[in-house]
Scaffold this motif. Structure first.
Motif, mmCIF file in Angstrom:
data_model
loop_
_atom_site.group_PDB
_atom_site.id
_atom_site.type_symbol
_atom_site.label_atom_id
_atom_site.label_comp_id
_atom_site.label_asym_id
_atom_site.label_seq_id
_atom_site.Cartn_x
_atom_site.Cartn_y
_atom_site.Cartn_z
ATOM 1 N N GLU A 103 0.855 -1.187 0.000
ATOM 2 C CA GLU A 103 0.000 0.000 0.000
ATOM 3 C C GLU A 103 0.888 1.232 0.000
ATOM 4 N N ILE A 104 0.518 2.241 -0.762
ATOM 5 C CA ILE A 104 1.269 3.490 -0.789
ATOM 6 C C ILE A 104 0.506 4.517 0.043
ATOM 7 N N ARG A 105 1.092 4.914 1.151
ATOM 8 C CA ARG A 105 0.473 5.910 2.030
ATOM 9 C C ARG A 105 1.307 7.180 2.134
ATOM 10 N N VAL A 106 2.651 7.003 2.066
ATOM 11 C CA VAL A 106 3.552 8.146 2.215
ATOM 12 C C VAL A 106 4.644 8.070 1.153
ATOM 13 N N ILE A 107 4.812 9.168 0.420
ATOM 14 C CA ILE A 107 5.876 9.273 -0.587
ATOM 15 C C ILE A 107 6.864 10.337 -0.138
ATOM 16 N N ASP A 160 6.872 5.036 2.195
ATOM 17 C CA ASP A 160 6.731 3.764 1.489
ATOM 18 C C ASP A 160 7.574 3.738 0.219
ATOM 19 N N ILE A 161 7.692 4.901 -0.420
ATOM 20 C CA ILE A 161 8.439 5.015 -1.672
ATOM 21 C C ILE A 161 9.232 6.316 -1.658
ATOM 22 N N LEU A 162 10.455 6.261 -2.165
ATOM 23 C CA LEU A 162 11.289 7.453 -2.293
ATOM 24 C C LEU A 162 11.309 7.897 -3.749
ATOM 25 N N MET A 163 11.056 9.186 -3.970
ATOM 26 C CA MET A 163 11.055 9.759 -5.318
ATOM 27 C C MET A 163 12.193 10.798 -5.383
ATOM 28 N N PHE A 164 13.197 10.517 -6.209
ATOM 29 C CA PHE A 164 14.403 11.339 -6.255
ATOM 30 C C PHE A 164 14.413 12.311 -7.423
ATOM 31 N N ASP A 165 14.968 13.487 -7.194
ATOM 32 C CA ASP A 165 15.335 14.381 -8.285
ATOM 33 C C ASP A 165 16.685 13.874 -8.798
ATOM 34 N N GLY A 166 16.641 12.929 -9.708
ATOM 35 C CA GLY A 166 17.845 12.282 -10.214
ATOM 36 C C GLY A 166 17.480 10.996 -10.935
ATOM 37 N N GLN A 167 18.498 10.243 -11.308
ATOM 38 C CA GLN A 167 18.297 9.051 -12.123
ATOM 39 C C GLN A 167 18.024 7.802 -11.293
ATOM 40 N N GLY A 168 17.258 6.882 -11.898
ATOM 41 C CA GLY A 168 17.110 5.534 -11.367
ATOM 42 C C GLY A 168 18.107 4.639 -12.106
#
Length: 220
Positions: free
Chosen positions: A35-39, A106-114
């Motif tokens: 479940e995605i609750r917090v990004i 729950d998920i990390l969203m980066f200003d950068g490359q995967g």
């Protein structure tokens, strides 16, 4: 198993690339089932004429995108700008900032490359493997791969490919603005990565998590 020290500068570019090669083999691109609750949106800036490294993290509830926590952590810059190994310049401060959080994302969203990185290990993948957490790379420019420019309307998408393999997407998040380069970092699929990024876009070019992290990293 990844070690926290694998984000610290090993002394030479050759050693850094050896670590990147080892960690790239541990990257998992798989369906995120939870479940995605917090990004968390994460960005790094270099104020004080580059002498200081500041990592900023903003936590948002999903899907409301309400901000629930913000953290900024600073330390002296340990490494000059060296293309291809930027995660060693930024990663230690990001880890320190993560340790300040009161809530668990729950998920990390980066200003950068995967994985859309010459070594297959941009900052999102690097941190994702070390912390064993799902991550997404949201980059403003292309480091590797071939693509066709997507259509000019919001939501237009084209494939980002390396040697014929699709590794991510080039995404137009606003009409007639430059696209973003979105790729999975770790423990999420490229389709989930781009879908979640678009769901977090409001009226700006950047998804809200990284837009707010960018703003916090540059604030006085």
């Amino acid at each position: 198993m990844a070690d926290i020290n694998d984000i610290m500068w090993p002394g030479t570019v050759a050693k850094a690339k050896a670590i990147q090669s080892k960690l790239a083999q541990q990257v998992t691109i798989s369906q995120y089932q939870g479940e995605i609750r917090v990004i968390a949106g994460i960005d790094v800036a270099f104020p004080n004429k580059g002498k200081t490294t500041r990592a900023a993290i903003v936590l948002l509830q999903y899907p409301s995108l309400n901000v629930i926590e913000q953290v900024a952590y600073e330390s002296p810059t340990v490494l000059p700008y060296i293309p291809g190994v930027l995660s060693f310049r930024e990663g230690g401060v990001i880890i320190k900032a993560m340790q300040q959080l009161q809530n668990a994302p729950d998920i990390l969203m980066f200003d950068g490359q995967g994985i859309a990185h010459p070594m297959g290990l941009g900052i999102a993948s690097h941190i994702g493997v070390i912390l064993n957490i799902p991550t997404i790379g949201i980059a403003k420019s292309c480091l590797t791969g071939d693509y066709n420019e997507p259509d000019t309307f919001k939501g237009a998408i084209s494939d980002l490919s390396v040697r014929g393999e699709n590794i991510g997407y080039v995404v137009r998040t606003r009409e007639n603005v430059k696209p973003l380069f979105i790729s999975p970092g770790h423990r999420i699929t490229k389709e989930q990565a781009v879908s979640l990024a678009l769901e977090c876009v409001t009226k700006f070019r950047l998804p809200e998590p990284t837009r707010l992290a960018d703003k916090l990293s540059k604030s006085r």
